[in-house]
Design a protein around this motif. Structure first.
Motif, PDB file in Angstrom:
ATOM      1  N   UNK A  89      -1.995   7.732  10.726  1.00  0.00           N
ATOM      2  CA  UNK A  89      -1.393   6.615   9.988  1.00  0.00           C
ATOM      3  C   UNK A  89      -2.443   5.977   9.079  1.00  0.00           C
ATOM      4  N   UNK A  90      -2.038   5.396   7.963  1.00  0.00           N
ATOM      5  CA  UNK A  90      -2.996   4.704   7.102  1.00  0.00           C
ATOM      6  C   UNK A  90      -3.725   3.606   7.868  1.00  0.00           C
ATOM      7  N   UNK A  91      -5.058   3.543   7.797  1.00  0.00           N
ATOM      8  CA  UNK A  91      -5.794   2.471   8.476  1.00  0.00           C
ATOM      9  C   UNK A  91      -5.339   1.091   8.017  1.00  0.00           C
ATOM     10  N   UNK A  92      -5.520   0.110   8.893  1.00  0.00           N
ATOM     11  CA  UNK A  92      -4.968  -1.231   8.657  1.00  0.00           C
ATOM     12  C   UNK A  92      -5.771  -2.084   7.687  1.00  0.00           C
ATOM     13  N   UNK A  93      -6.969  -1.678   7.297  1.00  0.00           N
ATOM     14  CA  UNK A  93      -7.860  -2.446   6.409  1.00  0.00           C
ATOM     15  C   UNK A  93      -8.068  -3.873   6.897  1.00  0.00           C
ATOM     16  N   UNK A  94      -8.499  -3.999   8.150  1.00  0.00           N
ATOM     17  CA  UNK A  94      -8.738  -5.320   8.738  1.00  0.00           C
ATOM     18  C   UNK A  94     -10.195  -5.502   9.158  1.00  0.00           C
ATOM     19  N   UNK A  95     -11.092  -4.766   8.510  1.00  0.00           N
ATOM     20  CA  UNK A  95     -12.501  -4.816   8.897  1.00  0.00           C
ATOM     21  C   UNK A  95     -13.283  -5.848   8.082  1.00  0.00           C
ATOM     22  N   UNK A  96     -12.849  -6.083   6.869  1.00  0.00           N
ATOM     23  CA  UNK A  96     -13.477  -7.082   6.005  1.00  0.00           C
ATOM     24  C   UNK A  96     -12.482  -8.215   5.793  1.00  0.00           C
TER      25      UNK A  96
END
Length: 601
Positions: free
Chosen positions: A590-597
């Protein structure tokens, strides 16, 4: 963030053996979706009376990057501003359509020149990159390109390979494809500010003059002076890059002494318009009001002898006027990237003075829509090279459950690559803690929808190659926590202060980026965590990066100071290995959630 700053060492060493095995086995009238012509472009004043004046059509584009087939996802769309203030997206690009649009645009224009602003090759999809971009040069010859400047990516394989693309000949390692000798470019590459360190002379022609029935227009080509900072050291070995303005002004005088008074500068450096719409009115607040970035200072200081600037590098679209040193407005254009747009400029030549009537210059960006007939010769060219690439490119290497985009401060594709490099690093050394990926190295996303004979959700080798075409290695180095923090701060300070380059980070690394602050303070030090724990400035961390970052590329000087180096294998192989190990038709990634930054704006 523009994806423009990544070295490219091509696919020769990666696929040479596979290739050997495989060998055995457009006018505006065509723009149906465009807004009315009077909103597409603008001029700098009223046209003079006919008679002694001759209109010369200048068609231009930039940053094609070997995209012969229509680019997918967001890379294959442009945003259009509508009359009611709303916007819509249009599918655009593909050399079969670009050829048709250019050929239609030339109809009725006996005085027509086609020019480009560099980065026509390099960081290319597999169809071109696999063959050292010979297919793209062949396509540009068929497009009747007249002249181009060099871009930073023209140096990815070094000056010797650039000379081969210009002059022809078979690749020194991979030889001749299909048994045919490569003929080289029919158009000149201009390298006015790229000098041989030993001779002090340009490595290719610095300028070129177009002539027809007494009309003479000179072209000077330069690339950004900072090229050595954004390509591999091997690619620019033995070369010196001079200041863009000083060089253009020097050769403008040379051309003037030769009786050439009409001059266009082809500059592989660009700016950032205030809107992402290709037809945005850049001068709505006055000349030069709607654009920022390096091209502004360049344009303000290039000699008034130069009548227009065709630019590139930032992958943005604009048609602006910026005052020259004498205060007169001068046209500055860019046609985004990947063949999605071309710029149509009218230069009115004064036969009495030999100069361009600057007040009559008109220009507009045109969309390379896909609702026109495909150019048959381009279809045949693509089919020829696809037949050679297919045995390699069509192999499935993974499965995804949705589009994995490459856009955004933190992109899903960037996260996926960083995770793949972390996993690869742990395979080399289980003590590997994190991975960092430069945004310019993420050349495209992955599209879920089927293309060609591929099934929905299947990721092919060709698609993976388009994402990571550089043949970098995955390297491991030791850094102190203080160095990791400093590297993160270098995203928004130092060389990257004006145009931040936000590293894509692997799972487990989190921090806050406060865009309300300036410089290094935008990275909130106290927020930096690895697996929930604060980074210890005195501790040692094992970090995976590609070889470009490991050499301090893109202004990340701290990443060039690591210790205990371990050089791994190919970065695309790492991505392929990760996709294969972590996905299947029944369990796609699945597309990563982009919640790291975390962004504060």
């Amino acid at each position: 963030m523009p994806a423009t700053s990544q070295p490219y060492r091509r696919a020769g060493r990666r696929v040479r053996g596979l290739l050997a095995a495989a060998a055995v086995l457009a006018t505006a009238g065509a723009l149906g979706a465009a807004v009315p012509a009077d909103t597409l472009g603008h001029g700098t004043g009223h046209r003079p009376a006919p008679g002694r004046y001759q209109d010369v059509q200048l068609l231009s584009f930039n940053d094609l990057h070997g995209n012969l087939e229509p680019p997918s996802g967001s890379s294959g769309r442009v945003t259009e501003q509508e009359a009611d203030g709303t916007t819509k997206t249009i599918d655009a690009g593909g050399v079969e359509y670009l050829a048709t649009h250019l050929r239609q645009a030339r109809e009725g224009h006996p005085y027509s020149i086609t020019a480009a602003g560099g980065d026509l090759v390099g960081a290319s999809p597999l169809l071109s990159g696999l063959f050292h971009d010979e297919p793209t040069i062949e396509a540009l010859n068929k497009l009747k390109l007249d002249v181009t400047s060099v871009g930073n990516h023209e140096f990815d394989e070094g000056a010797t390979e650039l000379a081969r693309l210009q002059n022809g000949g078979c690749h020194p390692t991979d030889g001749c494809y299909s048994g045919q000798k490569f003929k080289g470019a029919d158009f000149p590459y201009l390298t006015a500010n790229v000098l041989d360190e030993k001779t002090g002379k340009p490595i290719m022609k610095p300028y070129w003059v177009w002539k027809k029935n007494g009309v003479k227009i000179g072209f000077i080509g330069v690339t950004l002076e900072g090229t050595p900072n954004i390509v591999s050291a091997e690619g620019v070995k033995g070369l010196k890059f001079e200041d863009e303005v000083t060089t253009i002004n020097k050769y403008a005088k040379v051309l003037e002494r030769q009786g050439v008074k009409s001059i266009v500068a082809l500059i592989h450096e660009g700016g950032y318009p205030a809107s992402s719409s290709y037809n945005y009115d850049c001068d709505s607040g006055g000349a030069g009001s709607g654009i920022s970035g390096p091209i502004v200072d360049i344009a303000k200081n290039v000699s008034p002898q130069v009548d227009a600037l065709v630019t590139g590098h930032t992958h943005t679209a604009y048609v602006c006027t910026i005052p020259d040193p004498s205060g007169r407005p001068r046209m500055v254009t860019s046609a985004a990237s990947y063949g999605r747009l071309f710029t149509d400029t009218t230069l009115t030549y004064d036969r009495r003075t030999g100069d361009i009537a600057r007040t009559a210059v008109r220009s507009a960006n045109r969309v390379v829509t896909r609702d026109v007939p495909k150019a048959a010769d381009m279809t045949a060219l693509i089919a020829k090279w696809n037949a050679l690439a297919a045995p390699i490119g069509n192999r499935a290497i993974g499965y995804i459950s949705g589009d994995i985009e490459s856009t955004g401060t933190e992109s899903p594709m960037g996260d996926l690559i960083a995770d793949a490099q972390l996993a690869y690093g742990k395979g080399l050394d289980p003590e590997t803690d994190l991975a960092l990926m430069n945004p310019g190295g993420v050349r495209a996303g992955l599209t879920y929808k089927a293309s060609g004979s591929e099934g929905d959700g299947v990721v092919t080798y060709a698609e993976g190659f388009t994402v990571q075409p550089f043949s970098n290695t995955v390297n491991l180095q030791d850094f102190t926590g203080a160095q990791v923090i400093q590297a993160l701060k270098e995203q928004v300070s130092g060389a990257n202060a004006a145009a931040p380059k936000i590293l894509q980070v692997s799972s487990g690394l989190t921090y806050t980026l406060d865009l309300t602050k300036t410089g290094a303070d935008r990275v909130v030090t106290d927020s930096i965590r690895l697996n929930g724990a604060a980074i210890d400035p005195a501790a040692t961390y094992r970090v995976a990066t590609n070889s470009f970052l490991a050499g301090g590329g893109d202004g990340f000087t701290t990443l060039g100071q690591g210790t205990n180096d371990l050089v791994g294998g190919d970065d695309l192989a790492a991505l392929q290995q990760y996709l294969t190990a972590n996905s299947s038709p029944a369990a796609p990634i699945a597309p990563p959630a982009t919640d790291r930054i975390t962004l504060v704006q």
